[in-house]
Design a protein around this motif. Structure first.
Motif, PDB file in Angstrom:
ATOM      1  N   SER A   1       9.160  12.357  -2.735  1.00 32.70           N
ATOM      2  CA  SER A   1       8.957  14.186  -2.546  1.00 32.70           C
ATOM      3  C   SER A   1       9.962  14.579  -3.786  1.00 32.70           C
ATOM      4  O   SER A   1       9.657  15.400  -4.368  1.00 32.70           O
ATOM      5  CB  SER A   1       9.388  14.384  -1.290  1.00 32.70           C
ATOM      6  OG  SER A   1      10.761  14.380  -0.899  1.00 32.70           O
ATOM      7  N   TRP A   2      11.196  14.247  -3.990  1.00 33.23           N
ATOM      8  CA  TRP A   2      12.378  14.662  -5.022  1.00 33.23           C
ATOM      9  C   TRP A   2      11.414  14.293  -6.426  1.00 33.23           C
ATOM     10  O   TRP A   2      11.683  15.200  -7.228  1.00 33.23           O
ATOM     11  CB  TRP A   2      13.836  13.829  -4.789  1.00 33.23           C
ATOM     12  CG  TRP A   2      14.344  14.933  -3.791  1.00 33.23           C
ATOM     13  CD1 TRP A   2      14.783  14.307  -2.556  1.00 33.23           C
ATOM     14  CD2 TRP A   2      14.781  16.133  -3.890  1.00 33.23           C
ATOM     15  NE1 TRP A   2      15.448  15.249  -1.826  1.00 33.23           N
ATOM     16  CE2 TRP A   2      15.448  16.421  -2.829  1.00 33.23           C
ATOM     17  CE3 TRP A   2      14.705  17.171  -4.925  1.00 33.23           C
ATOM     18  CZ2 TRP A   2      16.260  17.579  -2.504  1.00 33.23           C
ATOM     19  CZ3 TRP A   2      15.069  18.323  -4.563  1.00 33.23           C
ATOM     20  CH2 TRP A   2      16.097  18.653  -3.532  1.00 33.23           C
ATOM     21  N   LEU A   3      11.203  13.226  -6.472  1.00 32.49           N
ATOM     22  CA  LEU A   3      10.306  12.856  -7.823  1.00 32.49           C
ATOM     23  C   LEU A   3       9.194  14.156  -8.291  1.00 32.49           C
ATOM     24  O   LEU A   3       9.103  14.661  -9.286  1.00 32.49           O
ATOM     25  CB  LEU A   3       9.842  11.688  -7.870  1.00 32.49           C
ATOM     26  CG  LEU A   3      10.624  10.464  -8.056  1.00 32.49           C
ATOM     27  CD1 LEU A   3      10.113   9.029  -8.239  1.00 32.49           C
ATOM     28  CD2 LEU A   3      11.590  10.649  -9.445  1.00 32.49           C
ATOM     29  N   LYS A   4       8.462  14.351  -7.300  1.00 37.76           N
ATOM     30  CA  LYS A   4       7.543  15.243  -7.106  1.00 37.76           C
ATOM     31  C   LYS A   4       8.067  16.495  -7.414  1.00 37.76           C
ATOM     32  O   LYS A   4       7.619  17.608  -8.170  1.00 37.76           O
ATOM     33  CB  LYS A   4       6.552  15.373  -6.083  1.00 37.76           C
ATOM     34  CG  LYS A   4       5.132  16.009  -6.216  1.00 37.76           C
ATOM     35  CD  LYS A   4       4.342  15.516  -7.129  1.00 37.76           C
ATOM     36  CE  LYS A   4       2.776  15.770  -7.060  1.00 37.76           C
ATOM     37  NZ  LYS A   4       2.163  15.373  -8.147  1.00 37.76           N
TER      38      LYS A   4
ATOM     39  N   PRO B   1       3.054  16.806   0.927  1.00 35.79           N
ATOM     40  CA  PRO B   1       2.366  15.556   0.919  1.00 35.79           C
ATOM     41  C   PRO B   1       2.821  14.537   0.669  1.00 35.79           C
ATOM     42  O   PRO B   1       2.689  13.357   1.077  1.00 35.79           O
ATOM     43  CB  PRO B   1       0.945  15.838   0.502  1.00 35.79           C
ATOM     44  CG  PRO B   1       0.779  17.385   0.510  1.00 35.79           C
ATOM     45  CD  PRO B   1       2.248  17.678   0.521  1.00 35.79           C
ATOM     46  N   ALA B   2       3.639  14.488  -0.498  1.00 34.90           N
ATOM     47  CA  ALA B   2       4.367  13.296  -0.884  1.00 34.90           C
ATOM     48  C   ALA B   2       5.550  12.971   0.099  1.00 34.90           C
ATOM     49  O   ALA B   2       5.827  11.694   0.121  1.00 34.90           O
ATOM     50  CB  ALA B   2       5.134  13.769  -2.404  1.00 34.90           C
ATOM     51  N   LEU B   3       5.941  13.909   0.675  1.00 29.20           N
ATOM     52  CA  LEU B   3       6.963  13.767   1.741  1.00 29.20           C
ATOM     53  C   LEU B   3       6.451  12.926   3.045  1.00 29.20           C
ATOM     54  O   LEU B   3       7.184  11.772   3.655  1.00 29.20           O
ATOM     55  CB  LEU B   3       7.986  14.824   2.259  1.00 29.20           C
ATOM     56  CG  LEU B   3       8.823  14.341   3.118  1.00 29.20           C
ATOM     57  CD1 LEU B   3      10.153  13.558   2.759  1.00 29.20           C
ATOM     58  CD2 LEU B   3       9.516  15.891   3.557  1.00 29.20           C
TER      59      LEU B   3
ATOM     60  N   ARG C   1      10.017   7.843   0.861  1.00 28.42           N
ATOM     61  CA  ARG C   1       9.295   8.951   0.935  1.00 28.42           C
ATOM     62  C   ARG C   1      10.006  10.189   0.497  1.00 28.42           C
ATOM     63  O   ARG C   1       9.595  10.944  -0.203  1.00 28.42           O
ATOM     64  CB  ARG C   1       8.974   9.302   2.358  1.00 28.42           C
ATOM     65  CG  ARG C   1       7.772   8.333   2.957  1.00 28.42           C
ATOM     66  CD  ARG C   1       6.443   8.579   2.206  1.00 28.42           C
ATOM     67  NE  ARG C   1       6.109   7.626   1.151  1.00 28.42           N
ATOM     68  CZ  ARG C   1       5.579   7.975   0.171  1.00 28.42           C
ATOM     69  NH1 ARG C   1       5.172   9.277  -0.129  1.00 28.42           N
ATOM     70  NH2 ARG C   1       5.207   6.976  -0.944  1.00 28.42           N
ATOM     71  N   ILE C   2      11.281  10.176   0.832  1.00 26.12           N
ATOM     72  CA  ILE C   2      12.373  11.445   0.335  1.00 26.12           C
ATOM     73  C   ILE C   2      12.435  11.003  -1.137  1.00 26.12           C
ATOM     74  O   ILE C   2      12.456  12.079  -1.815  1.00 26.12           O
ATOM     75  CB  ILE C   2      13.586  11.276   1.087  1.00 26.12           C
ATOM     76  CG1 ILE C   2      13.380  11.731   2.685  1.00 26.12           C
ATOM     77  CG2 ILE C   2      14.758  12.258   0.323  1.00 26.12           C
ATOM     78  CD1 ILE C   2      14.677  11.249   3.398  1.00 26.12           C
TER      79      ILE C   2
ATOM     80  N   LEU D   1       0.829  -1.210  -0.151  1.00 32.74           N
ATOM     81  CA  LEU D   1      -0.160   0.118  -0.208  1.00 32.74           C
ATOM     82  C   LEU D   1       0.749   1.271   0.144  1.00 32.74           C
ATOM     83  O   LEU D   1       0.593   2.364   0.825  1.00 32.74           O
ATOM     84  CB  LEU D   1      -1.031   0.110   1.132  1.00 32.74           C
ATOM     85  CG  LEU D   1      -2.012  -0.943   1.294  1.00 32.74           C
ATOM     86  CD1 LEU D   1      -2.863  -1.000   2.471  1.00 32.74           C
ATOM     87  CD2 LEU D   1      -2.915  -0.931   0.104  1.00 32.74           C
ATOM     88  N   GLY D   2       1.800   1.338  -0.772  1.00 33.53           N
ATOM     89  CA  GLY D   2       2.804   2.452  -0.997  1.00 33.53           C
ATOM     90  C   GLY D   2       3.672   2.592   0.248  1.00 33.53           C
ATOM     91  O   GLY D   2       4.683   3.572   0.020  1.00 33.53           O
TER      92      GLY D   2
END
Length: 100
Positions: free
Chosen positions: A29-32, A60-62, A25-26, A8-9
């Protein structure tokens, strides 16, 4: 057999650690960040608008699915460093400029 798997991610490790999930998660967030660089690094866009965009799109991505983590100090530090790097970049500052 693998010591971790994705569910689930989130990255679930056999030993219960969250280091792989923190790194995941890091990375997410960098991809985003990279997909939105055109907006976040544009000097013609006001800083307050970039900040709002950052809070609604990148952060929120992080932080997705982190509310249940039993986080350690080094994990929090690692996430904080990544976030500060993004924020400095968004503002057009570097660490060396801050040292002057």
């Amino acid at each position: 057999m693998s010591s971790h798997f994705k569910y689930l991610g989130s990255i679930i490790q056999k030993d219960g650690e969250i280091a792989s999930d923190v790194n995941h998660r890091i990375h997410a967030s960098w991809l985003k960040w990279r997909s939105e660089t055109g907006v976040l690094c544009d000097r013609n866009i006001p800083l307050w608008l970039k900040g709002k965009f950052y809070r609604t799109d990148i952060r929120p991505a992080l932080l997705y699915d982190t509310e249940y983590w039993a986080i350690k100090r080094d994990h929090a530090q690692k996430m904080s460093v990544a976030e500060m790097h993004m924020l400095r970049w968004m503002c057009g500052n570097t660490r060396r400029e801050g040292e002057k």
